[in-house]
Design an enzyme around this catalytic site. Structure first.
Site, PDB file in Angstrom:
ATOM      1  N   CYS A 155     -46.230  51.896 -19.850  1.00  0.00           N
ATOM      2  CA  CYS A 155     -46.861  50.701 -19.746  1.00  0.00           C
ATOM      3  C   CYS A 155     -48.208  50.927 -20.561  1.00  0.00           C
ATOM      4  O   CYS A 155     -48.985  49.916 -20.663  1.00  0.00           O
ATOM      5  CB  CYS A 155     -47.335  50.446 -17.971  1.00  0.00           C
ATOM      6  SG  CYS A 155     -48.304  51.867 -17.459  1.00  0.00           S
ATOM      7  N   SER A 156     -48.569  51.866 -21.010  1.00  0.00           N
ATOM      8  CA  SER A 156     -49.796  52.059 -21.646  1.00  0.00           C
ATOM      9  C   SER A 156     -49.631  52.053 -23.330  1.00  0.00           C
ATOM     10  O   SER A 156     -50.498  52.276 -24.021  1.00  0.00           O
ATOM     11  CB  SER A 156     -50.596  53.323 -21.523  1.00  0.00           C
ATOM     12  OG  SER A 156     -50.880  53.402 -20.135  1.00  0.00           O
TER      13      SER A 156
END
Length: 481
Positions: A261-262
């Site tokens: 998600c980063s």
């Protein structure tokens, strides 16, 4: 029936009496083991955390888990998962080393307050298919360090990997004389009904993964920590070292096929350096699509507005083949790039892609770049984080004070830095709180503190009542009484 009850009832529908009894027995075993474990002392808690850590870090087991994760989920690549399993766990051990998590942890003679660390009990750990070993391990280690028991609810795709991890942990527990009931998992098949039921019976829920699971966690009636949606953007300013920025963005964008998600979904580039930055990204393996190729990629990546599993967490070459762009599927193609100016549901490249596909925006200046990111996060990803490549440190503080983000990552490879790295001071974690911007109740990297209760003992101290003028004198002098 209120909204919470409606959500929980819907999620829990379909669970048979036999399944309910099985879950109840699972939680009962967990609770009995936890109640003895939390009183065993710091050394035992540390031993349990160390055992769970070595279960995933030992090279042979780590390799097996990484390869099985890719084989069973079809997501990411084994070498990067191997690296992630090791480094994220090593970093967590660094953060936990020497930390006191039971008994008296602080005394303040001035205030007369003594703080005592207490376990929360049985933790329901909801984990995603993108990190079917690293995320469960992270939550298990944190929970054990704090005297808790854990029951993991893995994604259906990640069940087999999590089951193997739990088996490795139990083998380490056997060496240390620890109760295997401290770490358990839901039996297959894992579904919404069993996950919802576990949430209701646990003492704490920590949910990482889909927003559906996070919403279910918050609606369960059990105290919960959940994460927000990802859709990270990075800004490249006119003062940035373009070559370094490109290498860092490329490394972040391609790691584990962008399962994190980063991982950057968009990069917003100052107009002054726009063309030069695109050349640097191309030198790092980025392939810029033309309008026709972009349309074909969009058709392949989204079906009825939903991301296609055929492209999620696949390599750039695989995605190019799927989109019928065989001419792009070369060994030198590390990630795909598309230029975009729109934001929102009608511009799907502006959202999270979970694939090595990078959306590129052009900005007039730093202020315009910040506004573009603000608009992106109004659509998706509010609260998570923003990347910044610049030679002007004050710009980072400006973003931190004005954008709806819990983290500003400066001149770093975003997907490595956001969850903690050995060259920054953020805690190691695979679960990033997004604050109220992301509909979360915390904005930290999820760490051991979220797995503790703190009891405060208050002793009497000498009374000191302040003068009213000390507290309100300035107000009275400026505005009167």
């Amino acid at each position: 029936m209120n909204v919470r009850d409606t959500v929980v009832a819907a999620a829990g529908a379909g669970q048979s009496d036999a399944q309910a009894a099985q879950l109840h027995a699972l939680v009962a075993r967990s609770r009995a083991a936890q109640q003895a474990f939390e009183l065993a002392g710091q050394q035992t808690l540390d031993t349990a955390a160390a055992a769970a850590a070595w279960a995933i870090m030992e090279p042979g087991r780590n390799r097996e888990l990484a390869e099985q994760a890719v084989r069973d989920t079809g997501l990411g690549n084994a070498q990067d998962k191997f690296r992630k399993n090791y480094r994220k766990t090593l970093g967590l051990l660094r953060d936990l080393h020497g930390k006191k998590t039971c008994g008296v942890i602080a005394r303040d003679e001035a205030t007369g307050i003594v703080e005592i660390a207490r376990a929360v009990g049985v933790v329901a750990a909801i984990t995603p298919s993108t990190n079917p070993a690293a995320t469960p391990a992270n939550k298990i280690i944190n929970a054990l360090k704090c005297g808790n028991a854990v029951i993991v609810a893995p994604s259906p795709k990640g069940h087999s990997v999590c089951e193997r991890l739990v088996g490795f942990i139990h083998a380490e527990f056997a060496k240390a004389g620890l109760d295997p009931a401290l770490v358990q998992m839901l039996p297959a098949p894992v579904d919404k009904a069993s996950t919802a039921a576990l949430m209701r019976e646990a003492d704490l829920v920590v949910a990482t993964g889909s927003q559906a699971n996070v919403r279910m966690a918050y609606a369960s009636g059990t105290p919960a920590f959940g994460v927000g949606a990802g859709n990270v953007a990075s800004i490249v300013t006119r003062t940035a070292n373009l070559r370094e920025a490109a290498h860092k963005i490329a490394a972040s964008k391609t790691f584990d096929n962008a399962t994190s998600c980063s991982s950057e979904n968009s990069v917003v580039i100052d107009d002054v350096v726009y063309d030069a930055m695109l050349r640097e990204l191309a030198a790092c393996g980025g392939v810029l699509l033309d309008a026709q190729q972009k349309a074909r990629l969009q058709a392949a990546m989204w079906t009825d507005g939903k991301l296609s599993a055929h492209c999620t967490a696949k390599s750039a070459a695989q995605i190019a083949h799927t989109a019928g762009l065989d001419e792009l599927a070369t060994d030198s193609c590390a990630f795909l790039m598309v230029e975009e100016s729109g934001i929102g549901a009608s511009h799907p490249f502006s959202g999270e892609k979970l694939a090595p596909v990078l959306t590129v925006y052009r900005a007039r200046d730093f202020s315009d770049a910040a506004q573009t990111v603000r608009s992106l996060y109004a659509y998706m990803g509010a609260g998570h984080s923003v990347g910044l490549h610049t030679a002007e440190p004050h710009e980072a503080e400006t973003l931190g004070a004005t954008l709806p983000v819990a983290r500003v990552i400066v001149n770093q490879a975003h997907c490595f830095a956001t969850g903690g790295n050995f060259d920054n001071g953020l805690p190691f974690s695979l679960s990033m709180g997004c604050g109220t911007w992301g509909r979360n109740n915390f904005s930290d990297n999820l760490g051991f503190r979220q797995y503790l209760n703190i009891t405060r003992v208050a002793f009497p101290i000498e009374e000191h009542v302040p003068e009213l003028d000390t507290l309100l004198g300035d107000y009275f002098r400026r505005f009167g009484q």
